[in-house]
Every structure is written in C-alpha cells, then in structure tokens.
Design an enzyme around this catalytic site. Structure first.
Site, mmCIF file in Angstrom:
data_model
loop_
_atom_site.group_PDB
_atom_site.id
_atom_site.type_symbol
_atom_site.label_atom_id
_atom_site.label_comp_id
_atom_site.label_asym_id
_atom_site.label_seq_id
_atom_site.Cartn_x
_atom_site.Cartn_y
_atom_site.Cartn_z
ATOM 1 N N GLY A 42 7.306 55.426 -122.117
ATOM 2 C CA GLY A 42 6.309 54.693 -121.343
ATOM 3 C C GLY A 42 6.691 54.821 -119.870
ATOM 4 O O GLY A 42 7.858 54.587 -119.518
ATOM 5 N N ALA A 43 5.726 55.188 -119.029
ATOM 6 C CA ALA A 43 6.047 55.557 -117.642
ATOM 7 C C ALA A 43 6.858 54.493 -116.876
ATOM 8 O O ALA A 43 7.938 54.798 -116.349
ATOM 9 C CB ALA A 43 4.763 55.924 -116.911
ATOM 10 N N ARG B 107 12.248 63.954 -118.281
ATOM 11 C CA ARG B 107 10.831 64.034 -118.668
ATOM 12 C C ARG B 107 10.022 64.323 -117.388
ATOM 13 O O ARG B 107 10.143 63.588 -116.405
ATOM 14 C CB ARG B 107 10.365 62.737 -119.341
ATOM 15 C CG ARG B 107 11.102 62.480 -120.669
ATOM 16 C CD ARG B 107 10.387 61.474 -121.534
ATOM 17 N NE ARG B 107 9.165 62.022 -122.089
ATOM 18 C CZ ARG B 107 8.270 61.277 -122.740
ATOM 19 N NH1 ARG B 107 8.443 59.982 -122.880
ATOM 20 N NH2 ARG B 107 7.179 61.832 -123.238
ATOM 21 N N GLN C 110 2.831 56.446 -131.428
ATOM 22 C CA GLN C 110 3.134 55.243 -130.647
ATOM 23 C C GLN C 110 2.133 54.120 -130.941
ATOM 24 O O GLN C 110 2.470 52.948 -130.872
ATOM 25 C CB GLN C 110 3.092 55.550 -129.134
ATOM 26 C CG GLN C 110 4.229 56.401 -128.625
ATOM 27 C CD GLN C 110 3.891 57.872 -128.607
ATOM 28 O OE1 GLN C 110 3.110 58.365 -129.430
ATOM 29 N NE2 GLN C 110 4.475 58.605 -127.685
ATOM 30 N N ASP D 19 0.424 58.247 -116.945
ATOM 31 C CA ASP D 19 1.777 58.704 -116.608
ATOM 32 C C ASP D 19 1.847 59.260 -115.193
ATOM 33 O O ASP D 19 2.901 59.258 -114.562
ATOM 34 C CB ASP D 19 2.255 59.748 -117.621
ATOM 35 C CG ASP D 19 2.555 59.061 -118.934
ATOM 36 O OD1 ASP D 19 1.612 58.852 -119.730
ATOM 37 O OD2 ASP D 19 3.713 58.659 -119.147
ATOM 38 N N ASN E 40 -2.269 61.344 -119.038
ATOM 39 C CA ASN E 40 -1.817 60.323 -119.992
ATOM 40 C C ASN E 40 -1.582 61.009 -121.336
ATOM 41 O O ASN E 40 -1.819 62.204 -121.498
ATOM 42 C CB ASN E 40 -2.853 59.194 -120.096
ATOM 43 C CG ASN E 40 -2.319 58.000 -120.859
ATOM 44 O OD1 ASN E 40 -1.212 57.524 -120.596
ATOM 45 N ND2 ASN E 40 -3.069 57.507 -121.828
ATOM 46 N N LYS E 41 -1.151 60.231 -122.304
ATOM 47 C CA LYS E 41 -0.799 60.744 -123.634
ATOM 48 C C LYS E 41 -1.851 61.698 -124.180
ATOM 49 O O LYS E 41 -3.052 61.455 -124.034
ATOM 50 C CB LYS E 41 -0.607 59.548 -124.568
ATOM 51 C CG LYS E 41 -0.220 59.861 -125.986
ATOM 52 C CD LYS E 41 0.967 60.808 -126.116
ATOM 53 C CE LYS E 41 2.211 60.324 -125.392
ATOM 54 N NZ LYS E 41 3.230 61.406 -125.254
HETATM 55 O O1 MRU Z 1 5.373 59.944 -124.336
HETATM 56 P P1 MRU Z 1 5.291 58.486 -123.986
HETATM 57 O O2 MRU Z 1 5.313 57.582 -125.177
HETATM 58 O O3 MRU Z 1 6.307 58.095 -122.946
HETATM 59 O O4 MRU Z 1 3.867 58.342 -123.324
HETATM 60 C C1 MRU Z 1 3.445 57.093 -122.869
HETATM 61 C C2 MRU Z 1 2.048 57.096 -122.390
HETATM 62 O O5 MRU Z 1 1.391 58.107 -122.355
HETATM 63 C C3 MRU Z 1 1.523 55.814 -121.862
HETATM 64 O O6 MRU Z 1 0.153 55.745 -122.055
HETATM 65 C C4 MRU Z 1 1.840 55.766 -120.349
HETATM 66 O O7 MRU Z 1 3.205 55.879 -120.118
HETATM 67 C C5 MRU Z 1 1.340 54.558 -119.687
HETATM 68 S S1 MRU Z 1 1.885 53.079 -120.407
HETATM 69 C C6 MRU Z 1 2.661 52.100 -119.460
#
Ligand code: MRU
Length: 346
Positions: free
Chosen positions: A45-46, A87, A193, A234, A244-245
C-alpha cells in the site's frame, strides 16, 4: 496496533501476507530487513511503504558506525538506494526517502543527535499520514450517498496506510456517519488484496459487503447494481492520470460506459508533479509465480509464459474526481492539481 510502528529501535509491522488466516507481527531490526519486507509485500500500500521506508532509514541511521557527518550521510545515501529499489511505482516511497535525506542534510547537528532526530522525523511522517487520512475520509465520505453500492478495488484500508486508509477510509467513514451503504469488494488477482485484506477490514468495522470476482464488476455496473467506484492510487501524474493496482483501468472504463462516477483517493504525497502524464510512471512487473500459483498451489502448467504487471494507468478522462487531504479536485485536473500543489508548497 497501527500497520507499522517503531519502538526501541525495532520496526514492527503487521504481516499482510498472513492475513486473514493469522495476525502476526514481523520485527525488523535493520534497514535491510525493512527493504525485504517492502519487496515481499509483508507491508504494502503506497502510504504504508512510504512510512516503512522512513522507519527503515531511521534504522540505517542507528546502524551506521560513522563518526563524521560526511560518513554518516554517505551511509544514509547507500541505505536509501537499497530501500528505493524495492518497489518502483508507489511514489510515496521515494517521497519519504527524499524527505528523510533532506532533513538529515539540513540539520545542524552531530551524528549522535542526528540519529535521534531521524527517528523523530520518521515518526512525524507516520503520524502525518494518519492525520492526512482522517481529513481525506471526511472529503471522500461527502461523495457517498445513503443507499449507495460502491465497487472497491485492491486494498486501501488502514493496512495500506499507517492507519485509517485512503479510499476504504472514506467508505468506512460514510458507514460511521450512518449512511446505509454496501461495498462490492473486487477480489483483486493476483495477490488477492481485496479478498484477503479488504474483506477482513470491512468485517471489523461492520460495513455490509459482498466479495466479487474481478471479472464480475461489469455485470454489476451494467445492471445498475452499483452506483460508484472508489479506488486508491500509487502515483498520480500532473495531468491527473492515476497508476493503481492492476485492473483499475478496466474498472474505470466500464464505470464510465455505465455512467457510474469513478473516484480515486490519495494523499498529496502520491501526486508526482514531475511527470506530465501517466505513461511516464514506472510500472512494476512482479514474479510469475503470483499468477501461476494461489497460496502455493499451481493453477497453470509448468513453464507457461506469464505477464504480471502489478499496476496500470487510468487516463484522467475516466476519473470523476481525485480526493486528497486538501480537498476534492475535479477537471481540468492539470490546472487544478497545479493550483492545489502550489498552494501546498507555498
Ligand atoms: O501492490 P500493492 O498491494 O502495494 O498495491 C496497493 C494499491 O494498489 C493501492 O490501491 C494503493 O497503494 C493505494 S492504497 C493506499
């Protein structure tokens, strides 16, 4: 506890790989252990990985046996390089490291005092994240109406931040305000997730929800069974394109096609004004095993070729509004983001 904390020189984090089956705490005693935890998604999570990187650098400061300021700053730079390489997409990671390094360089203090000052600065980054999310939750909740069914992608709850969350923080706040809402939780392949973390969090807050396969969101939107989509981010480029994801783009296109507003929620630390548009955002490609295996069990034949981009970019034309701790930003995104970010820095 919060998603991440530092106590007596130990960084403690909830192990997000183990949820929802077990709540376990991982203890990191050096910055390399923090880097490893970010990379293998013990913490993800960012905003959460931004805080982790800051605490990681605070550990690096404690580990350094430098006696001069110059050597000490060099040790910090080297540790930051390792943390930065974990990352590539979430810009909060780079933001937190840059803030810590700048802080170290601009303090008029000896090495010993700097160690303590850096631990305090990392703690400030973590505390500010919680306050920021509290504000965002209020703005975001104002966009949610009584009776809404909301599609949510990935995990953006307390676990994705130091506490409270981004998009899910808005949803939980709307529920707390007494609005009768329902959440359709995208499972979010390949790391699940949504299925593992978002459902677990919503259960704790008693928010009504239904877990759906990622492929089902179009069905619900077309039938008019969902009114809005809420996601996190992100990295956001200066023109409002949102990384984003993986799967966010597909959801946004289907939402627009069906007239459902699409909101992305992020702190201003996720906005990267140095990038003109989303095509310039680096996209992380992760291990093939995340796609070929579920919980260690192979679901594809050996040797199959796999593509596993962890994020995608949603062009700004699919986004109804960006929700930040400074308010709600609408089109024209380029102009309005510039105005908001200028006001923030000035
Ligand atoms: O790969 P992750 O689980 O770190 O990805 C997280 C996301 O894509 C969230 O949507 C993003 O970080 C924003 S949430 C605070």
């Amino acid at each position: 506890m919060r998603t991440i904390e530092m106590q007596n020189g130990i960084v403690k984090m909830i192990d997000q790989r183990k949820l929802p089956h077990a709540v376990e705490i991982v203890e990191c005693r050096d910055y390399r252990a923090v880097a490893h935890a970010i990379k293998d998604m013990t913490i993800r999570g960012a905003p959460a990985i931004g805080a982790a990187a800051a605490f990681g650098l605070a550990l690096a400061a404690r580990e350094s046996d430098a006696t001069t300021r110059e050597e000490f700053l060099l040790d910090l730079d080297n540790a930051a390089k390792i943390l930065r390489a974990t990352r590539p997409t979430a810009v909060n990671l780079m933001w937190a490291l840059d803030r810590m390094l700048k802080f170290a360089r601009t303090q008029n203090a000896g090495v010993n005092n700097l160690r303590d000052a850096l631990a305090a600065e990392a703690q400030r980054i973590a505390d500010e994240d919680v306050e920021t999310n509290r504000k965002m939750a209020q703005f975001g909740a104002s966009l949610i109406d009584d009776g809404d069914t909301i599609i949510h992608h990935c995990n953006t709850g307390p676990l994705a931040t130091v506490d409270i969350g981004t998009a899910l923080g808005c949803i939980i706040e709307a529920h707390r305000q007494g609005k009768k809402i329902h959440v359709l939780v995208d499972e979010t392949r390949p790391r699940l997730q949504g299925a593992r973390l978002t459902t677990w969090e919503l259960q704790q807050y008693g928010v009504p929800m239904t877990l759906i396969a990622d492929n089902a969101s179009g069905y619900y939107l077309r039938k008019g069974l969902a009114q809005k989509c809420f996601v996190g981010a992100d990295r956001v480029a200066a023109n409002g394109d949102v990384a984003n994801k993986i799967g966010t783009y597909k959801l946004a296109v289907v939402a627009k096609e069906n007239g459902a507003p699409f909101y992305a929620v992020m702190p201003t630390t996720t906005i990267d004004m140095t990038l003109e548009n989303g095509d310039q955002i680096p996209i992380e490609e992760r291990d093939a095993r995340e796609v070929t295996h579920i919980e260690g069990v192979a679901i594809a034949p050996d040797g199959v070729r796999v593509g596993n981009p962890a994020f995608d970019v949603t062009p700004n034309k699919y986004i109804t509004a960006l929700v930040t701790e400074r308010g709600i930003v609408r089109t024209p995104f380029k102009k309005n983001l510039l105005r908001m970010m200028d006001a923030a820095s000035g």
